[in-house]
Structure formats: structure tokens, C-alpha cells
Design a protein around this motif. Structure first.
Motif, PDB file in Angstrom:
ATOM      1  N   ALA A 134       4.234   5.772  -5.122  1.00 60.45           N
ATOM      2  CA  ALA A 134       4.114   5.940  -6.990  1.00 60.45           C
ATOM      3  C   ALA A 134       3.353   6.801  -7.334  1.00 60.45           C
ATOM      4  O   ALA A 134       3.686   7.582  -8.388  1.00 60.45           O
ATOM      5  CB  ALA A 134       3.928   4.227  -7.413  1.00 60.45           C
ATOM      6  N   ILE A 184       0.863  -1.282  -0.087  1.00 60.80           N
ATOM      7  CA  ILE A 184      -0.032  -0.167  -0.029  1.00 60.80           C
ATOM      8  C   ILE A 184       0.946   1.181  -0.146  1.00 60.80           C
ATOM      9  O   ILE A 184       0.700   2.211  -0.899  1.00 60.80           O
ATOM     10  CB  ILE A 184      -1.087   0.203   1.137  1.00 60.80           C
ATOM     11  CG1 ILE A 184      -2.113  -0.909   1.007  1.00 60.80           C
ATOM     12  CG2 ILE A 184      -1.621   1.408   1.444  1.00 60.80           C
ATOM     13  CD1 ILE A 184      -2.875  -1.327   2.205  1.00 60.80           C
ATOM     14  N   SER A 238       3.983   1.575  -0.978  1.00 58.12           N
ATOM     15  CA  SER A 238       4.976   1.770  -1.997  1.00 58.12           C
ATOM     16  C   SER A 238       4.043   2.297  -3.168  1.00 58.12           C
ATOM     17  O   SER A 238       4.366   2.971  -3.884  1.00 58.12           O
ATOM     18  CB  SER A 238       5.718   0.593  -2.508  1.00 58.12           C
ATOM     19  OG  SER A 238       4.726  -0.503  -2.482  1.00 58.12           O
ATOM     20  N   THR A 239       2.565   1.731  -3.336  1.00 54.88           N
ATOM     21  CA  THR A 239       1.705   2.136  -4.260  1.00 54.88           C
ATOM     22  C   THR A 239       1.693   3.844  -4.146  1.00 54.88           C
ATOM     23  O   THR A 239       1.458   4.261  -5.118  1.00 54.88           O
ATOM     24  CB  THR A 239       0.633   1.109  -4.350  1.00 54.88           C
ATOM     25  OG1 THR A 239       1.093   0.139  -4.288  1.00 54.88           O
ATOM     26  CG2 THR A 239      -0.340   1.736  -5.543  1.00 54.88           C
ATOM     27  N   ASP A 240       1.314   3.935  -2.976  1.00 56.67           N
ATOM     28  CA  ASP A 240       0.863   5.445  -2.621  1.00 56.67           C
ATOM     29  C   ASP A 240       1.902   6.365  -2.939  1.00 56.67           C
ATOM     30  O   ASP A 240       1.769   7.479  -3.804  1.00 56.67           O
ATOM     31  CB  ASP A 240       0.646   5.637  -1.164  1.00 56.67           C
ATOM     32  CG  ASP A 240      -0.752   5.259  -0.772  1.00 56.67           C
ATOM     33  OD1 ASP A 240      -1.490   4.848  -1.264  1.00 56.67           O
ATOM     34  OD2 ASP A 240      -1.017   5.291   0.571  1.00 56.67           O
TER      35      ASP A 240
END
Lengths: 180, 414
Positions: free
Chosen positions: B47, B41, B43-45
Motif C-alpha cells: 500500500a 506487513i 500488504s501494508t508495505d
């Protein structure tokens, strides 16, 4: 709704755009640095585009593309076997399973929107710091520190605090969406 | 999720961990599915933050303009109608038809534009302290209970009352050369901004050199300094020092500090990295004068014979192996302790214990006061120590031996 079975390179590009953040997030979690994640995403994008015709159902795009990304992580590990930063396959697999579990419970579109809203709600100074950190105009925290006229460690601490505030904000907004 | 977990994952995503610590994160991820999900979560945020920043960056504003200029030629792709995302699939414009370009080319360019606008982030690698509590919830829970009880006791304690009088001997241990103790070395590991060094005359027997007095010069990485060196930092400047006993110090902005005395017993070199040290490499005694400014110190566990004291204008901090920060000016000082224990000897010769996550503020007018460490100070210490460990992580005990030998052979006076 009618599904589009004919998947071509254009459709692949569109799907990559749609799922960019999630794919990048998986790679970034695997390698822990943006430069390698970026290279891996480019490589993954290339293969996804080349092999898109093998995908039977557009709904299966994300797990399929993520599986390709995982293979690229393995290749990356083989190429940099001596590198201390190469993740082991078991962890990459573990993260892939975690990503699939998160896919099942998190509406990424909502979360991305919540994050965008929270970024816009940040005080201007903090928003500028996040902008500077992530827009590629500075090489690293040390360069950001020079721009902010702060010490490196103070800059890192500040950045960490802003990000934590963002995560808290997103969490609240997501709760609001759930019960809205 | 605990704050410590957040910090651990953030340090991983910022590339702040040593290879060993990254391995530790991966181990924890394999064991703890929730931690793995949290990492995904976050790392995606991040990105997504990159995309948000790229959208606001000048390059992509230009792309947005192209998009707007061509708005009329866009139409929604049927399959895209369910996604809620802006369509990138369109019919070719007349000019594209003429030039033989396809809609895919534009879409592909968008992908490339975004991918190529993903910023080049920091590649800082090592180092942070191991946080094995992640794998030990029993220890974590027990620790929290102990902390809670300690906090309650601390709350009700009379903050102005010194705790011990017997520890005063620690502050008066001799710091001088002997058959056993030799001059210690200070390695400049990292310099940011304006940092100058004022070195003592190198050879007291050389009258010509002595008559020149101390020499002032800019600091540079890998300088090896003898005891007696002063370190001055300017605004927005910072220097990280590695002492030959394994202690690491971050000298903050606008600081004047003097390595007044530093002696150490001989020790053997090895390939072991400084970041892997749990205790100092050999018994040592050190006195760092902080006249003005800020000093953040990461001390490996000190030998029983060792001492590290930091005099300020209003008292002296005595350290036994800990992570802490001292700030000082002419009239006041504050000691903030992240881990371990620091004693503070005030001008009245009373000793105050400063425990983990506590802060003691002293001035010339009133008795020292103990407080809880402010979160911003705690974060400041943690961040400085992470960065300092990263900047010194590549050095080994063999490098410490080399610097120690270099300084010992100089004949510099303490």
C-alpha cells in the motif's frame, strides 16, 4: 498533552490520511486484490467520517477504524457470497488480530520511511518498474510487460525479485534504527 | 521466513492464486499467526509503495504544487503536532472563506486524491501449485535435510558422467496413430505479441489444398491445433498452449517450435478444471521439436505408457511429469528442471538424469554439464508456470475432450 475530544469530519479525514497505508494494508490482506481493497477503503472512509463522533479517544482511532473495515469486509462477503474471492469472517478476524499484534511491535512511521528510502535507493531501472507497476498507469502485469518489452512471466519474475530486494532493504534499515 | 512462504504470500497479493489456493492461504493464516502478521506487513508495505508511486505520478505532482502555492495558508493543527506527518488541517484561505469552502474540504480532497490515485492493479486470479508444506514443518525440515544430502552428493559427483543407459528405450517409444491412440489437440490459451502458426494441409486427400502447402496465420486465443503445427513467436512475444492431455507449455520470445507428433488415448469429459489435474487425463505420447528459443512446460504426472520428448540440436529431453524449461539454438541447449525428473539423451546416445532444481547445458563441442539451477531461471520458470496455470485455469476436462474430438475428426496427418 491535551487530547482533542471533539472529533469532527475534518479530523476524521486527517486521521484517515495518517493511517491510510495501515488500513489499506489490512483490507488488501483480506481481499488479495487492489481493486476490491480500494472500494472497501472508500466505503470504510465514508463510514469512519460519518461515525467519527462516536470515537471517544483519538488514540483508539486505528483499532476502531480497522473494526469498521472488518465489518465492510463482512458486508463485501455477503454481497459476493457466491464469489470465490470472498474471505470468510474467521480469517478476517484473524488478520485483524494479527494487524493489532503488528501495530504493537512495528513502528509504522519508521517502516514507511525506511521503505521510501529503499525505494529511492533502488537502481533507476528498477525504481521505474516499481513506479510503473504502482502508479496506476498500467492495468496489470501484462500491460507492464508490453511497456517493458518483456514477456509477462519474465516481468512477473522481475517484479517479484525487486520487491524481495526492497523487503530485505527495509529489514536492514529497521535493524539499523533499532540499534542506532 | 522461508522463500517459499514469501512466494506464496506474494502470489496471493498479486492475485495469482486460484480460489482453492486462496482458501489454502486463508487456512494457513488461521493456523499460523506469524504468517498472518507477515501478510499484514507485506500488504501494508505494498500500500505504501502505491502511495510512493502516486506521489511521483504526474497527477499528484500537480497536487503538490497546489500545496506549495498555498503553503502560507497552512498551519499545523495542534493535535497533529505529535504525529510527525505533514499537516492537512489549516485555516481557510480568503478565497475559501469567500466561496464558503472549509478546511475539511481540502483535507477530504487530499484523501480522495490519494484514494483515487491508488492504481488499478492486476486482477489475475488463478493459479499456482499447492504448497501444503506450509502446514507441515516436519516434512519441510525432512525435505531440507534430504535436499542438503542430495546437494552434497550432487556436488561431488562427476558432472560429465551419464547416470543411466537403460532409459534410452523411453526416447524411442512409437508416437503414431493406432486403434488406441488418436491425434491429440493443442489449445491456444493465451497470446501476447506476435505469434504465428504454420498449420499442415488439413486434408491430404484434397489435392488442391495440399498443393497450397502449409498455411501461416496469426495465432489467436482458443485456436485448436492439430499435430504438425509450428509455432513461431516474435520479440517480446509469448504464447501459452494447453495440450489435450493436460500439459501446459509457455513458448517464450523468438522461438520456433513444432508439435511434431501427439497422440493420445480417448478419455471422458468432466467439469474438473485443468488446474486441478494431478496426472494426465489419458495416456499420451508427444514430441515437441524446439529448433530455437525457449519452452517452459508444466507436465502433469504421466502414465507409465506415456512419453514426452523434446528434441533439440544437441540432444533430446525426455520428461516423466515435471516443471522445467528448455532453451535451444543451433549449437546448444539447456534444460532447467524445477520439480520432478528429466532425462537428457545426448548425440552420443548417453542418458543424463536432471534432478529437481538442476540444470544441464549441452553443446556440440563438449560433453553436457550439470549445474545448479540459477535463481533467475528458477524464478522465470515459476512465474511462467503461475501465469500459464492462471490463463488455463478456467478450462475443464470437458473442454479438452471437445478439442480432442475436433482434431481427431479433422483427418490431419501427423
Amino acid at each position: 498533552m491535551k487530547k482533542h475530544n471533539k472529533l469532527d469530519e475534518g479530523r476524521a479525514a486527517m486521521l484517515l490520511m495518517q493511517h491510510y497505508g495501515v488500513l489499506y494494508g489490512y483490507l488488501y490482506a483480506c481481499v488479495g486484490n487492489h481493486a476490491d481493497a480500494e472500494d472497501l477503503l472508500q466505503q470504510t472512509s465514508l463510514i469512519v467520517t460519518q461515525k467519527i463522533h462516536q470515537l471517544k479517544d483519538v488514540d483508539g482511532f486505528l483499532p476502531w477504524a480497522r473494526a469498521i473495515a472488518r465489518l465492510e469486509v463482512f458486508n463485501f462477503r455477503r454481497k459476493s457470497a457466491r464469489s470465490p474471492i470472498a474471505i470468510d469472517p474467521a480469517t478476517a478476524e484473524c488478520l485483524m488480530q494479527a494487524a493489532e499484534r503488528v501495530d504493537a511491535r512495528v513502528n509504522w512511521t519508521d517502516r514507511h520511511q525506511a521503505l521510501s528510502d529503499c525505494l529511492e535507493e533502488l537502481p533507476e531501472h528498477q525504481r521505474e518498474i516499481i513506479q510503473s507497476r504502482y502508479d496506476g498507469s498500467v492495468e496489470d502485469v501484462a500491460a507492464l510487460a508490453v511497456r517493458l518489452k518483456r514477456t509477462v512471466s519474465a516481468t512477473y519474475a522481475l517484479l517479484k525479485r525487486i520487491k524481495q530486494a526492497l523487503y530485505e532493504c527495509v529489514k536492514l534499515k529497521m535493524i539499523g534504527r533499532t540499534y542506532a | 521466513m522461508k522463500e517459499e512462504h514469501f512466494e506464496y504470500l506474494e502470489a496471493y497479493l498479486e492475485g495469482m492464486l486460484s480460489p482453492e489456493e486462496r482458501e489454502d492461504v486463508w487456512r494457513q493464516i488461521r493456523r499460523d499467526p506469524q504468517l498472518a502478521e507477515e501478510l499484514i506487513i507485506r500488504s501494508t508495505d505494498q500500500a505504501q509503495m502505491g502511495l510512493w508511486a502516486a506521489r511521483n505520478a504526474p497527477d499528484l505532482l500537480a497536487i503538490d504544487k497546489i500545496h506549495k502555492d498555498n503553503e502560507d495558508s497552512f498551519k499545523a493543527h495542534p493535535a497533529n503536532s505529535t504525529t510527525g506527518n505533514p499537516s492537512l488541517y489549516r485555516t481557510p484561505s480568503p478565497s475559501e472563506k469567500k466561496e464558503g469552502r472549509t478546511p475539511f474540504t481540502f483535507a477530504n480532497n487530499c484523501i480522495n486524491s490519494i484514494i483515487h490515485n491508488i492504481p488499478r492493479f492486476t486482477k489475475m486470479k488463478p493459479n499456482i501449485t499447492h504448497r501444503n508444506f506450509l502446514s507441515n514443518p516436519v516434512f519441510l525440515t525432512g525435505g531440507l535435510v534430504v535436499l542438503l544430502v542430495a546437494g552434497l552428493l550432487f556436488w561431488f559427483a562427476d558432472s560429465s558422467e551419464p547416470q543411466e543407459q537403460g532409459d534410452i528405450a523411453y526416447f524411442s517409444r512409437p508416437i503414431e496413430e493406432s486403434d488406441e491412440y488418436h491425434k491429440g489437440a493443442t489449445i491456444v490459451a493465451f497470446v501476447s505479441g506476435e505469434v504465428s502458426l504454420i498449420e499442415p494441409s488439413r486434408h491430404a486427400s484434397n489435392a488442391a489444398a495440399e498443393s497450397l502447402g502449409p498455411t501461416k496465420r496469426p495465432a489467436k486465443a482458443n485456436d485448436v491445433l492439430p499435430p504438425g503445427c509450428q509455432v513461431h513467436t516474435g520479440a517480446n512475444s509469448e504464447v501459452i498452449l494447453l495440450f489435450s492431455n493436460g500439459t501446459i507449455a509457455t513458448v517464450g520470445a523468438n522461438t520456433q517450435m513444432l508439435v511434431e507428433a501427439f497422440v493420445q488415448k480417448e478419455f471422458d469429459g468432466s467439469d474438473k478444471k485443468v488446474g486441478e489435474l494431478l496426472e494426465e487425463v489419458s495416456p499420451s505420447r508427444m514430441k515437441l521439436n524446439l529448433d530455437l528459443g525457449e519452452l517452459i512446460v508444466d507436465v502433469r504426472k504421466l502414465n507409465r505408457q506415456s512419453s514426452l520428448i523434446i528434441p533439440t540440436s544437441v540432444g533430446t529431453a525426455g520428461i516423466r511429469g515435471t516443471q522445467f524449461m528448455v532453451t535451444a539454438n543451433e549449437d546448444a541447449a539447456a534444460v532447467s528442471v524445477l520439480t520432478g525428473l528429466v532425462d537428457f539423451l545426448d548425440v552420443e546416445k548417453a542418458v543424463y538424469h536432471i534432478a529437481k532444481e538442476a540444470r544441464l547445458e549441452a553443446n556440440k563441442e563438449t560433453a553436457p554439464k550439470r549445474l545448479a539451477i540459477p535463481i533467475t531461471v528458477k524464478e522465470r520458470i515459476e512465474a511462467a508456470i503461475q501465469i500459464a496455470r492462471q490463463k488455463t485455469g478456467h478450462l475443464s476436462v470437458a473442454d479438452l475432450v471437445k478439442a480432442f474430438g475436433e482434431v481427431s475428426s479433422r483427418g490431419v496427418f501427423i
